[in-house]
Design a protein around this motif. Structure first.
Motif, PDB file in Angstrom:
ATOM      1  N   ALA A  22      74.420  66.158 -18.001  1.00 20.69           N
ATOM      2  CA  ALA A  22      73.143  65.581 -18.303  1.00 20.69           C
ATOM      3  C   ALA A  22      72.512  64.644 -17.580  1.00 20.69           C
ATOM      4  O   ALA A  22      71.273  64.418 -17.815  1.00 20.69           O
ATOM      5  CB  ALA A  22      73.412  64.875 -20.074  1.00 20.69           C
ATOM      6  N   SER A  23      73.162  64.123 -16.530  1.00 23.10           N
ATOM      7  CA  SER A  23      72.653  63.287 -15.760  1.00 23.10           C
ATOM      8  C   SER A  23      71.749  63.829 -14.636  1.00 23.10           C
ATOM      9  O   SER A  23      70.848  62.971 -14.192  1.00 23.10           O
ATOM     10  CB  SER A  23      73.635  62.139 -15.134  1.00 23.10           C
ATOM     11  N   ILE A  24      71.638  64.850 -14.485  1.00 22.03           N
ATOM     12  CA  ILE A  24      70.797  65.335 -13.274  1.00 22.03           C
ATOM     13  C   ILE A  24      69.218  65.546 -13.343  1.00 22.03           C
ATOM     14  O   ILE A  24      68.758  65.631 -14.459  1.00 22.03           O
ATOM     15  CB  ILE A  24      71.354  66.859 -12.561  1.00 22.03           C
ATOM     16  N   ASN A  25      68.900  65.216 -12.185  1.00 21.30           N
ATOM     17  CA  ASN A  25      67.139  65.322 -12.185  1.00 21.30           C
ATOM     18  C   ASN A  25      66.904  66.777 -11.785  1.00 21.30           C
ATOM     19  O   ASN A  25      67.298  67.107 -10.722  1.00 21.30           O
ATOM     20  CB  ASN A  25      66.981  64.483 -11.145  1.00 21.30           C
ATOM     21  N   VAL A  26      66.331  67.420 -13.007  1.00 24.31           N
ATOM     22  CA  VAL A  26      65.763  68.910 -12.689  1.00 24.31           C
ATOM     23  C   VAL A  26      64.313  68.905 -12.245  1.00 24.31           C
ATOM     24  O   VAL A  26      63.853  70.096 -12.370  1.00 24.31           O
ATOM     25  CB  VAL A  26      65.949  69.802 -13.901  1.00 24.31           C
ATOM     26  N   ASP A  27      63.732  67.735 -11.897  1.00 20.80           N
ATOM     27  CA  ASP A  27      62.204  67.718 -11.383  1.00 20.80           C
ATOM     28  C   ASP A  27      62.256  67.744  -9.963  1.00 20.80           C
ATOM     29  O   ASP A  27      61.058  67.906  -9.233  1.00 20.80           O
ATOM     30  CB  ASP A  27      61.496  66.386 -11.806  1.00 20.80           C
ATOM     31  N   GLN A  28      63.311  67.593  -9.321  1.00 20.07           N
ATOM     32  CA  GLN A  28      63.523  67.453  -7.865  1.00 20.07           C
ATOM     33  C   GLN A  28      64.521  68.459  -7.314  1.00 20.07           C
ATOM     34  O   GLN A  28      65.496  68.672  -7.746  1.00 20.07           O
ATOM     35  CB  GLN A  28      63.691  65.946  -7.303  1.00 20.07           C
ATOM     36  N   PRO A  29      64.239  69.232  -6.370  1.00 16.27           N
ATOM     37  CA  PRO A  29      65.197  70.056  -5.741  1.00 16.27           C
ATOM     38  C   PRO A  29      66.386  69.357  -5.162  1.00 16.27           C
ATOM     39  O   PRO A  29      66.397  68.294  -4.802  1.00 16.27           O
ATOM     40  CB  PRO A  29      64.340  70.870  -4.518  1.00 16.27           C
ATOM     41  N   SER A  30      67.604  70.006  -5.176  1.00 19.30           N
ATOM     42  CA  SER A  30      68.485  69.537  -4.588  1.00 19.30           C
ATOM     43  C   SER A  30      69.282  70.592  -3.684  1.00 19.30           C
ATOM     44  O   SER A  30      68.909  71.734  -3.796  1.00 19.30           O
ATOM     45  CB  SER A  30      69.905  69.349  -5.638  1.00 19.30           C
ATOM     46  N   SER A  31      69.522  70.241  -2.488  1.00 25.07           N
ATOM     47  CA  SER A  31      70.033  70.969  -1.541  1.00 25.07           C
ATOM     48  C   SER A  31      71.233  71.950  -1.940  1.00 25.07           C
ATOM     49  O   SER A  31      71.415  73.060  -1.478  1.00 25.07           O
ATOM     50  CB  SER A  31      70.300  70.300  -0.177  1.00 25.07           C
ATOM     51  N   ALA A  32      72.093  71.232  -2.779  1.00 26.60           N
ATOM     52  CA  ALA A  32      73.597  72.013  -3.119  1.00 26.60           C
ATOM     53  C   ALA A  32      72.653  73.218  -4.013  1.00 26.60           C
ATOM     54  O   ALA A  32      73.302  74.506  -4.021  1.00 26.60           O
ATOM     55  CB  ALA A  32      74.076  71.042  -4.093  1.00 26.60           C
ATOM     56  N   ARG A  33      71.695  73.026  -5.060  1.00 29.89           N
ATOM     57  CA  ARG A  33      71.246  74.112  -5.821  1.00 29.89           C
ATOM     58  C   ARG A  33      70.576  74.919  -5.085  1.00 29.89           C
ATOM     59  O   ARG A  33      70.452  76.208  -5.338  1.00 29.89           O
ATOM     60  CB  ARG A  33      70.599  73.547  -7.045  1.00 29.89           C
TER      61      ARG A  33
END
Ligand SMILES: C[S@@+](CC[C@H](N)C(=O)[O-])C[C@H]1O[C@@H](n2cnc3c(N)ncnc32)[C@H](O)[C@@H]1O
Length: 288
Positions: A22-33
């Motif tokens: 629930a805590s993740i920010n899905v408005d910014q890309p992440s290198s892992a994803r």
């Protein structure tokens, strides 16, 4: 960026609620994803896919580059395992995919102990789920910029005996560490904790000899990502190995690090294509 709320339509296709903390920010890309997307995984969001596709527009072989990093990692882990190493610390491990270290190491060293470390909540959630029921492996959320905290983490200490050789993997990680965060100091802290005979498996992005499009891709990433990259020269990457002895062939363009015989010709033709150097090095002083 549309559809970043999991309750909205577009992100329903992301399956967010099935696996995303629930805590993740899905408005910014992440290198892992984004890396997961390049590798054909499904643990990514619209914002990650958008940046990944923008990167592919500059450098169409990004997915192949990611695959080649995994192939290098496999060759390096098999080399360490063949030398007898049965403990692995994979820092910046990413979303587990395409032959995670414990599977590759255990081909040669059944029962090999592996601790994965990443700061990305999606990578950690997926890794913890993957390793449930495996008493010889763990996935720990931590920041590579605090190597002392990683070394002292009880979950790391429970599985890794630092009085015996360990292989530390820093693959596609240190270019996410800015000069101000002292990547050489991070490696030195890890090195000082390792027993002689321990391995360092390193892969690092470089702008050496790269075309304008590839540099433009780096600039695009750094403009959009909360995890900017610092690409380094061969000399700067070699300096990170201070106190280790590189195995042959040394610090080389990634495809040239001991390619499989059937890949050697292609690797030689495409040695600069993957914008990175790789090395496997050993901490000297082991007896016998
Ligand atoms: C490009 S992926 C590489 C994944 C894997 N090592 C591989 O080579 O296939 C980079 C990974 O490093 C992680 N990472 C970046 N900076 C980090 C940091 N400061 N601490 C821990 N992990 C970090 C990211 O979350 C991501 O999973």
């Amino acid at each position: 960026m549309g559809g970043t709320d999991p309750e909205e339509g577009p992100d329903m296709t992301d399956g967010r609620r099935d696996w995303a903390p629930a805590s993740i920010n899905v408005d910014q890309p992440s290198s892992a994803r984004v890396w997961d997307y390049f590798l054909g995984g499904s643990h990514n969001f619209a914002v990650d896919r958008e940046v990944a596709e923008a990167a592919i527009a500059f450098k169409p072989d990004m997915p192949e580059l990611a695959r080649q990093v995994r192939m290098f990692l496999h060759r390096a882990v098999r080399t360490a395992a063949a030398a007898g190493v049965d403990q692995y610390l994979d820092i910046g491990a990413g979303v587990p995919t395409m032959g995670p270290v414990h599977e590759v190491a255990r081909e040669t060293r059944p029962g090999a102990r592996v601790v994965y470390v990443d700061h990305d909540p999606v990578a950690v959630a997926h890794g913890v789920a993957m390793l449930a029921g495996d008493p010889d492996a763990a996935f720990v959320q931590a920041d590579a910029r605090s190597p002392r905290a990683i070394l002292d983490d009880p979950r790391v200490r429970a599985l890794i005996d630092f009085d015996r050789p360990v292989a530390v993997l820093l693959c596609s990680l240190l270019h996410f560490v800015a000069d101000a965060d002292d990547p050489a100091g991070i490696v030195a802290t890890l090195r000082d904790a390792l027993a002689p005979g321990s391995f360092l498996i390193l892969q690092h992005a470089s702008h050496d000899g790269q075309p304008r499009e590839t540099i433009a891709m780096l600039e695009m990433w750094n403009a959009k990502s909360p995890e900017p990259m610092t690409w380094r020269t061969a000399g700067e990457i070699e300096a990170l190995l201070d106190g280790f002895t590189p195995l042959t062939p040394g610090v080389v363009p990634m495809p040239l690090w001991r390619p499989l015989p059937e890949e050697a010709e292609r690797a030689a033709q495409h040695s600069d294509r993957y914008a990175s150097y790789a090395a496997v090095a050993v901490k000297p002083g082991a007896s016998g």
